[in-house]
Design an enzyme around this catalytic site. Structure first.
Site, short mmCIF file in Angstrom:
data_model
loop_
_atom_site.label_atom_id
_atom_site.label_comp_id
_atom_site.label_asym_id
_atom_site.label_seq_id
_atom_site.Cartn_x
_atom_site.Cartn_y
_atom_site.Cartn_z
N ARG A 215 -22.38 2.53 -50.21
CA ARG A 215 -23.00 3.49 -50.71
C ARG A 215 -22.91 2.79 -52.47
NH1 ARG A 215 -27.48 6.28 -51.71
NH2 ARG A 215 -26.88 8.63 -52.71
N THR B 157 -10.19 23.97 -22.33
CA THR B 157 -10.44 23.70 -23.69
C THR B 157 -9.22 23.06 -24.54
OG1 THR B 157 -9.76 26.02 -23.61
CG2 THR B 157 -12.12 25.66 -23.70
N GLU C 212 -12.82 19.61 -19.10
CA GLU C 212 -10.95 19.52 -18.74
C GLU C 212 -10.50 20.59 -19.61
OE1 GLU C 212 -11.19 18.12 -16.32
OE2 GLU C 212 -12.81 16.93 -16.36
N GLY D 71 -26.06 13.60 -47.64
CA GLY D 71 -27.15 13.80 -46.88
C GLY D 71 -27.76 13.07 -45.90
N GLN E 6 -19.76 13.88 -43.62
CA GLN E 6 -19.58 14.39 -44.52
C GLN E 6 -19.64 12.64 -46.21
OE1 GLN E 6 -19.26 17.04 -45.48
NE2 GLN E 6 -18.79 17.03 -48.29
N ILE E 7 -18.79 11.88 -45.49
CA ILE E 7 -19.04 10.81 -46.52
C ILE E 7 -20.58 10.25 -46.58
CG2 ILE E 7 -18.07 7.94 -46.13
CD1 ILE E 7 -15.72 9.55 -44.42
N HIS E 8 -20.99 10.51 -45.55
CA HIS E 8 -22.89 9.67 -45.75
C HIS E 8 -23.60 10.88 -46.55
CE1 HIS E 8 -21.74 8.04 -41.97
NE2 HIS E 8 -22.40 7.34 -41.95
C1 LIG Z 1 -20.88 19.01 -20.24
C2 LIG Z 1 -19.91 19.40 -19.62
C3 LIG Z 1 -19.91 19.03 -18.24
C4 LIG Z 1 -18.71 19.70 -17.47
N1 LIG Z 1 -18.48 19.14 -16.53
C5 LIG Z 1 -17.46 19.52 -15.66
C6 LIG Z 1 -17.24 18.77 -14.06
O1 LIG Z 1 -17.92 17.73 -13.98
N2 LIG Z 1 -16.20 20.18 -13.35
C7 LIG Z 1 -16.40 20.76 -13.48
O2 LIG Z 1 -15.62 21.66 -12.93
N3 LIG Z 1 -16.60 21.98 -14.63
C8 LIG Z 1 -17.26 20.92 -15.64
N4 LIG Z 1 -17.26 21.66 -16.76
C9 LIG Z 1 -17.33 23.08 -16.75
C10 LIG Z 1 -15.77 22.91 -18.19
O3 LIG Z 1 -14.94 22.61 -17.51
C11 LIG Z 1 -16.19 24.06 -18.77
O4 LIG Z 1 -17.03 24.83 -19.49
C12 LIG Z 1 -14.92 24.26 -19.50
O5 LIG Z 1 -13.40 24.49 -18.61
C13 LIG Z 1 -14.27 25.55 -19.78
O6 LIG Z 1 -14.43 27.14 -19.87
P1 LIG Z 1 -15.88 27.90 -19.77
O7 LIG Z 1 -16.84 27.25 -19.75
O8 LIG Z 1 -15.64 28.27 -18.43
O9 LIG Z 1 -14.88 29.03 -20.68
P2 LIG Z 1 -14.10 29.90 -20.52
O10 LIG Z 1 -13.09 29.67 -19.74
O11 LIG Z 1 -15.02 31.09 -21.10
O12 LIG Z 1 -14.16 30.27 -22.19
C14 LIG Z 1 -14.22 31.06 -23.48
C15 LIG Z 1 -13.68 30.88 -24.65
O13 LIG Z 1 -12.64 31.49 -24.22
C16 LIG Z 1 -11.13 30.56 -24.29
N5 LIG Z 1 -10.44 31.08 -22.59
C17 LIG Z 1 -9.99 31.82 -21.40
N6 LIG Z 1 -9.00 31.40 -21.54
C18 LIG Z 1 -8.75 31.73 -22.00
C19 LIG Z 1 -6.88 31.46 -21.84
N7 LIG Z 1 -6.46 31.79 -21.07
N8 LIG Z 1 -6.17 31.66 -23.33
C20 LIG Z 1 -6.48 31.51 -24.55
N9 LIG Z 1 -8.58 31.18 -24.60
C21 LIG Z 1 -9.24 31.53 -23.28
C22 LIG Z 1 -11.46 29.18 -24.24
O14 LIG Z 1 -10.62 28.07 -25.33
C23 LIG Z 1 -13.29 29.54 -25.04
O15 LIG Z 1 -12.98 29.28 -25.96
C24 LIG Z 1 -18.53 20.78 -17.87
C25 LIG Z 1 -18.83 21.31 -19.01
C26 LIG Z 1 -19.66 20.92 -19.98
C27 LIG Z 1 -19.78 21.80 -20.97
#
Ligand SMILES: Cc1cc2nc3c(=O)[nH]c(=O)nc-3n(C[C@H](O)[C@H](O)[C@H](O)COP(=O)(O)OP(=O)(O)OC[C@H]3O[C@@H](n4cnc5c(N)ncnc54)[C@H](O)[C@@H]3O)c2cc1C
Length: 334
Positions: free
Chosen positions: A84, A205, A203, A180, A176-178
């Site tokens: 670019r 958060t 797995e 618009g 950002q580098i790209h």
């Molecule tokens: C595309 C996709 C594929 C998935 N695949 C699988 C799968 O194959 N098998 C499976 O079992 N699950 C699966 N999941 C589920 C996934 O593991 C959960 O969505 C994820 O672990 C978050 O849990 P939750 O959605 O219940 O969020 P919540 O636990 O409700 O969390 C909401 C918010 O609160 C925060 N929070 C919650 N508890 C705490 C704490 N103790 N301390 C600090 N902060 C906290 C979290 O960090 C987050 O910001 C999948 C989800 C998606 C979106």
């Protein structure tokens, strides 16, 4: 934990989810109703032992997925910045742009080094587990097995937590580098941005990786590993970076002690993410210095850039923790 045979019926797919990203991997909720299943392993060990072991392996997998996304984001950003032209030159020549690119590359190299180190620790203790199934381990081998299992456990949440956040940051900077064009569906960066978003959620958060990591901050595991790394010889070119890194570790240790001295669980939970990041910043900087000592042509630039970046991060977190008192927490509550 149970084993279920899908040929026996009793399980339905609720629906295929409509997701923001990872469209190559369909996701659905499985609904079990009167489904026959067999107990797998021993009762009461399903969650705490088997699923935790499974999740540690999966977390390493997501860390690797994140490194792949970081690499893709960097590749796309670099190629676009070279191509670019604005104001009569390629945008990569603007300091604001090469600053972004160099930090993307430094995070990528640092994150990959952390991923490989974690995988190494996992490999070592698993190899010893395999040997233990064939014969009795010697006392030294048993000690090694324990040491590397602990290192693997303590490094896994760092590798997953940091790499997934870096993948998101790199995907953001790639757009950002790209400019618009990055907002248009025509370029790969929008897909990378959408695909990266899940890595810091599934797995466990990033907040849950912090919950897993914080005990290794408070029990001194990370600082002990960092002090061990300080004794690893490095090349003369890397010496100045190593002495700066020792001061960063001192700040991490001071912040940890300050939080521990409050003996307040809420303050510890509140500062946990910052403490975890300080530990990870120091560890990744060490790994890059070690890599740059062996292969400067590949890693010296990233070692310098990452050290500047990590030093500023550690300073920022240390300043925040130093200025925090219990009353402050009230301002944060909603
Ligand atoms: C595309 C996709 C594929 C998935 N695949 C699988 C799968 O194959 N098998 C499976 O079992 N699950 C699966 N999941 C589920 C996934 O593991 C959960 O969505 C994820 O672990 C978050 O849990 P939750 O959605 O219940 O969020 P919540 O636990 O409700 O969390 C909401 C918010 O609160 C925060 N929070 C919650 N508890 C705490 C704490 N103790 N301390 C600090 N902060 C906290 C979290 O960090 C987050 O910001 C999948 C989800 C998606 C979106």
């Amino acid at each position: 934990m149970f084993i279920y045979d899908k040929r026996q019926g009793g399980v339905n797919v609720r629906r295929i989810e409509n997701k923001l990203g990872i469209h190559g991997s369909p996701t659905c909720e499985l609904v079990y109703k009167n489904a026959r299943a067999e107990l797998c392993g021993e009762r009461k060990l399903g969650l705490i032992k088997y699923v935790m072991a499974l999740m540690n392996g999966a977390r390493l997998g997501i860390a690797a997925q994140s490194v792949g996304l970081s690499q893709a984001a960097y590749n796309e950003g670099l190629a676009y910045a070279k191509d670019r032209k604005q104001f009569g030159k390629a945008i990569i020549e603007f300091p604001a742009v090469y600053d972004m690119l160099s930090i993307m590359k430094a995070k990528l190299d640092a994150g990959r080094a952390l991923l490989y180190q974690t995988a190494r620790y996992v490999d070592i203790y698993k190899a010893l587990d395999d040997i233990a199934r064939e014969r009795k381990l010697t006392p030294e081998e048993r000690q090694e097995q324990k040491k590397y299992a602990k290192l693997a456990d303590s490094f896994t949440p760092l590798a997953k937590g940091m790499n997934s956040e870096y993948a998101n940051q790199n995907a953001y900077d790639c757009i950002q580098i790209h400019g618009g064009s990055g907002f248009m569906m025509d370029y790969a960066c929008q897909r990378i941005y959408r695909d990266a978003r899940i890595t810091s959620i599934y797995e466990g958060t990033t907040q849950l990786q912090t919950v897993a990591a914080i005990r290794y901050v408070t029990n001194g595991s990370y600082i002990a590993t960092i002090r061990d790394y300080e004794a690893v010889p490095c090349s003369p070119e890397m010496e100045p970076l190593l002495s700066r890194l020792k001061k960063m570790a001192d700040k991490f240790e001071e912040s940890t002690n300050a939080v521990k001295e409050t003996q307040d669980q809420e303050i510890l939970d509140f500062t946990a993410r910052r403490l975890m990041e300080m530990a990870a910043d120091c560890i990744m900087a060490h790994l890059l210095i070690q890599d740059a000592s062996k292969a400067p042509e590949l890693f010296a630039k990233s070692a310098h850039v990452y050290l500047n970046y990590a030093e500023a991060e550690v300073e920022k977190h240390a300043g925040f923790i130093k200025g925090l008192d219990k009353e402050d927490l009230a301002f944060y509550k909603r």
